[in-house]
Each structure stands twice: as structure tokens, then as C-alpha cells.
Design an enzyme around this catalytic site. Structure first.
Site, PDB file in Angstrom:
ATOM      1  N   PHE A   6      13.797   5.657  10.423  1.00 64.53           N
ATOM      2  CA  PHE A   6      12.362   5.186   9.922  1.00 64.53           C
ATOM      3  C   PHE A   6      11.403   6.114   9.895  1.00 64.53           C
ATOM      4  O   PHE A   6      11.186   7.103  10.608  1.00 64.53           O
ATOM      5  CB  PHE A   6      11.807   4.208  11.139  1.00 64.53           C
ATOM      6  CG  PHE A   6      10.702   3.329  10.743  1.00 64.53           C
ATOM      7  CD1 PHE A   6      11.037   2.244   9.692  1.00 64.53           C
ATOM      8  CD2 PHE A   6       9.456   3.624  10.727  1.00 64.53           C
ATOM      9  CE1 PHE A   6      10.057   1.449   9.147  1.00 64.53           C
ATOM     10  CE2 PHE A   6       8.462   2.671  10.359  1.00 64.53           C
ATOM     11  CZ  PHE A   6       8.753   1.682   9.441  1.00 64.53           C
ATOM     12  N   ILE A   7      11.030   6.253   8.754  1.00 65.69           N
ATOM     13  CA  ILE A   7      10.059   7.369   7.926  1.00 65.69           C
ATOM     14  C   ILE A   7       8.657   6.766   8.033  1.00 65.69           C
ATOM     15  O   ILE A   7       8.370   5.923   7.524  1.00 65.69           O
ATOM     16  CB  ILE A   7      10.440   8.264   6.949  1.00 65.69           C
ATOM     17  CG1 ILE A   7      10.882   7.149   5.804  1.00 65.69           C
ATOM     18  CG2 ILE A   7      11.800   8.929   7.218  1.00 65.69           C
ATOM     19  CD1 ILE A   7      11.185   7.794   4.477  1.00 65.69           C
ATOM     20  N   LYS A  11      16.952   4.056   0.640  1.00 67.45           N
ATOM     21  CA  LYS A  11      17.882   3.779   1.814  1.00 67.45           C
ATOM     22  C   LYS A  11      19.156   2.990   1.276  1.00 67.45           C
ATOM     23  O   LYS A  11      19.102   1.836   1.573  1.00 67.45           O
ATOM     24  CB  LYS A  11      17.303   3.051   2.789  1.00 67.45           C
ATOM     25  CG  LYS A  11      16.360   4.005   3.606  1.00 67.45           C
ATOM     26  CD  LYS A  11      15.856   3.020   4.886  1.00 67.45           C
ATOM     27  CE  LYS A  11      14.814   3.902   5.628  1.00 67.45           C
ATOM     28  NZ  LYS A  11      14.125   2.906   7.054  1.00 67.45           N
ATOM     29  N   ASP A  29      14.571  -0.415   0.666  1.00 62.69           N
ATOM     30  CA  ASP A  29      15.355  -0.504   1.843  1.00 62.69           C
ATOM     31  C   ASP A  29      16.247  -1.715   1.875  1.00 62.69           C
ATOM     32  O   ASP A  29      17.401  -1.490   1.054  1.00 62.69           O
ATOM     33  CB  ASP A  29      14.094  -0.797   2.921  1.00 62.69           C
ATOM     34  CG  ASP A  29      14.752  -0.881   4.108  1.00 62.69           C
ATOM     35  OD1 ASP A  29      15.910  -0.038   4.552  1.00 62.69           O
ATOM     36  OD2 ASP A  29      14.315  -1.461   5.119  1.00 62.69           O
ATOM     37  N   LYS A  55       0.870  -1.306  -0.016  1.00 64.57           N
ATOM     38  CA  LYS A  55       0.031  -0.014  -0.002  1.00 64.57           C
ATOM     39  C   LYS A  55       0.801   1.328  -0.164  1.00 64.57           C
ATOM     40  O   LYS A  55       0.377   2.363  -0.435  1.00 64.57           O
ATOM     41  CB  LYS A  55      -0.823   0.039   1.115  1.00 64.57           C
ATOM     42  CG  LYS A  55      -1.934  -1.305   1.262  1.00 64.57           C
ATOM     43  CD  LYS A  55      -2.651  -1.233   2.673  1.00 64.57           C
ATOM     44  CE  LYS A  55      -2.020  -2.361   3.404  1.00 64.57           C
ATOM     45  NZ  LYS A  55      -2.601  -2.961   4.504  1.00 64.57           N
ATOM     46  N   GLY A  56       2.118   1.136   0.368  1.00 62.26           N
ATOM     47  CA  GLY A  56       2.972   2.273   0.616  1.00 62.26           C
ATOM     48  C   GLY A  56       3.011   3.381  -0.549  1.00 62.26           C
ATOM     49  O   GLY A  56       3.213   4.594  -0.137  1.00 62.26           O
TER      50      GLY A  56
HETATM   51  P1  IMP Z   1      12.622  -3.993   1.201  1.00 60.46           P
HETATM   52  O1  IMP Z   1      12.026  -5.273   0.686  1.00 60.46           O
HETATM   53  O2  IMP Z   1      13.572  -4.195   2.788  1.00 60.46           O
HETATM   54  O3  IMP Z   1      13.423  -3.026   0.292  1.00 60.46           O
HETATM   55  O4  IMP Z   1      11.551  -3.242   1.804  1.00 60.46           O
HETATM   56  C1  IMP Z   1      10.665  -2.126   1.114  1.00 60.46           C
HETATM   57  C2  IMP Z   1       9.529  -1.959   1.998  1.00 60.46           C
HETATM   58  O5  IMP Z   1       9.819  -1.799   3.326  1.00 60.46           O
HETATM   59  C3  IMP Z   1       8.768  -0.733   1.540  1.00 60.46           C
HETATM   60  O6  IMP Z   1       8.021  -0.792   0.665  1.00 60.46           O
HETATM   61  C4  IMP Z   1       8.166  -0.433   2.826  1.00 60.46           C
HETATM   62  O7  IMP Z   1       6.686  -0.683   2.922  1.00 60.46           O
HETATM   63  C5  IMP Z   1       8.911  -0.735   3.877  1.00 60.46           C
HETATM   64  N1  IMP Z   1       9.741   0.108   4.546  1.00 60.46           N
HETATM   65  C6  IMP Z   1      11.335   0.059   4.564  1.00 60.46           C
HETATM   66  N2  IMP Z   1      11.620   1.121   5.298  1.00 60.46           N
HETATM   67  C7  IMP Z   1      10.763   1.904   5.625  1.00 60.46           C
HETATM   68  C8  IMP Z   1      10.393   3.127   6.460  1.00 60.46           C
HETATM   69  O8  IMP Z   1      11.491   4.021   6.678  1.00 60.46           O
HETATM   70  N3  IMP Z   1       9.502   3.518   6.719  1.00 60.46           N
HETATM   71  C9  IMP Z   1       8.178   2.707   6.359  1.00 60.46           C
HETATM   72  N4  IMP Z   1       8.225   1.736   5.664  1.00 60.46           N
HETATM   73  C10 IMP Z   1       9.525   1.297   5.261  1.00 60.46           C
END
Ligand code: IMP
Ligand code: MG
Length: 181
Positions: A153-154, A132, A104, A44-45
Site C-alpha cells: 500500500f503506497i 498493481k 488496482d 483526487k489521487g
Molecule cells: P481500483 O478501482 O480497485 O482499481 O482502485 C483504484 C483506486 O484505489 C485508486 O484510484 C486509488 O485511489 C486507490 N488505491 C489503490 N491502491 C492504492 C494504494 O496502494 N495507495 C493508495 N490508494 C490506492
């Protein structure tokens, strides 16, 4: 909600400027292309960013949605991805643009990339609102990133903590005491 925020990372105005630039980048990329790109929002982000982004573009696009879950309710990635809701459209032979809220660890992006290329997309472009880079555990990157951040963390403008704060109109750093309690 506002009192849980330590500081603002991007104001509404700054978000609008970033969106405008990303839209121009995409318009330039697809200029003269005959086929209609399929823009995919990873829910949903990315939903707030996605809606603003497609409306800021000149290029005619189609839109679709996909939900993957990776975080549960914690602020750390589990590295596990699950398709909760799949695309309605076929990506075969399409120019696909994946729109992410934040890259991330990179796990979600790798999963999406493999899935979409595996289904025969013609091209695959990733646009993310936040990146990130210092948190990456897999070798993957977005083609266009609006804003780089460190290890904070945002939340806000789609980004959540435990499904909360998505409807904040700006993006801020969540107070540590909120997620460390
Ligand atoms: P990844 O698979 O570790 O790259 O994570 C991606 C997902 O992690 C993003 O689509 C977000 O839903 C969540 N995420 C990573 N960092 C943050 C943050 O700082 N705030 C909120 N959600 C985050
Ligand atoms: Mg999330």
C-alpha cells in the site's frame, strides 16, 4: 508524515523522469492529430501526476476533472464506485485521455471506460502512474503505465491513506502498523 513511511518507492527525481517519459509517449501518440485531446484527471489521487504530465507535454490539450469514490477510508477496495463530481466538458467525438494514479482491482477504470465510451468518445486512452496487476479482479488494463508494483500500500504524490499523505512529494510504502491499527 515521513516517519510513517517504511521505504521510498519513487523519489521526486524518479517521478519527474516517469512523467517526462509518459508525456513523450502521449505526444508521439497524438502527433499530427488535428483534434485537441481532452485529458481527464480522476480526482483526487491523480491530481499531482496530472498537473505535471500536462505541463510536460507539447501537444495542446484541454483538461477536465472527475471525482469518483471507491475506497472510503480503508486500504481495501469496496468495488463500489460513485460519481461525486462529473465532467464539465462533453466527451462526444473527442479523443479522451484518462489519467489515473493507480489501477488496482480495475473497478474504477471499468466504470470510467464504460461511462466515457457510453457518452460517445472517439477514442479512449488510459495513462496511469502505478499499476498493481496482481490485484486485478476485472479484465482491464492501462495503455501506458509508468510503474508496476506488487501488493504494497503506497502513499504520496496524490495517493492517500484515509485522505492523508497526498502532499508527500515522493511515493512510499506506508508502514503496516499505520493501516492495521
Ligand atoms: P481500483 O478501482 O480497485 O482499481 O482502485 C483504484 C483506486 O484505489 C485508486 O484510484 C486509488 O485511489 C486507490 N488505491 C489503490 N491502491 C492504492 C494504494 O496502494 N495507495 C493508495 N490508494 C490506492
Ligand atoms: Mg484513494
Amino acid at each position: 508524515m515521513n516517519s510513517d513511511i517504511q521505504s521510498i518507492v519513487l523519489s521526486e527525481k524518479q517521478i519527474a523522469e516517469k512523467v517526462e517519459k509518459a508525456a513523450k509517449w502521449l505526444d508521439a501518440k497524438f502527433e499530427g492529430t488535428q483534434s485537441v485531446p481532452l485529458m481527464i484527471s480522476v480526482l483526487k489521487g491523480s491530481v499531482m501526476f496530472f498537473c505535471d504530465l500536462v505541463r510536460a507535454m507539447d501537444t495542446p490539450v484541454q483538461i477536465d476533472f472527475m471525482t469518483v469514490s471507491s475506497y472510503g477510508s480503508s486500504s481495501e477496495s469496496s468495488g463500489m464506485q460513485r460519481i461525486v463530481m462529473d465532467l464539465a466538458a462533453s466527451v462526444e467525438g473527442r479523443d479522451v485521455v484518462l489519467v489515473e494514479d493507480i489501477v488496482d482491482s480495475g473497478n474504477t477504470l471499468v466504470k470510467m471506460r464504460d461511462l466515457i465510451s457510453g457518452r460517445g468518445a472517439k477514442s479512449f486512452t488510459v495513462v496511469t502512474l502505478f499499476d498493481k496487476p496482481s490485484r486485478r479482479t476485472v479484465n482491464v488494463s492501462a495503455d501506458y503505465s509508468c510503474f508496476e508494483i506488487g501488493n504494497e500500500f503506497i502513499v504520496g504524490y496524490g495517493l492517500d491513506y484515509a485522505q492523508k499523505y497526498r502532499n508527500l512529494p515522493y511515493v512510499g510504502i506506508l508502514k503496516r502498523e499505520i493501516y492495521e491499527k
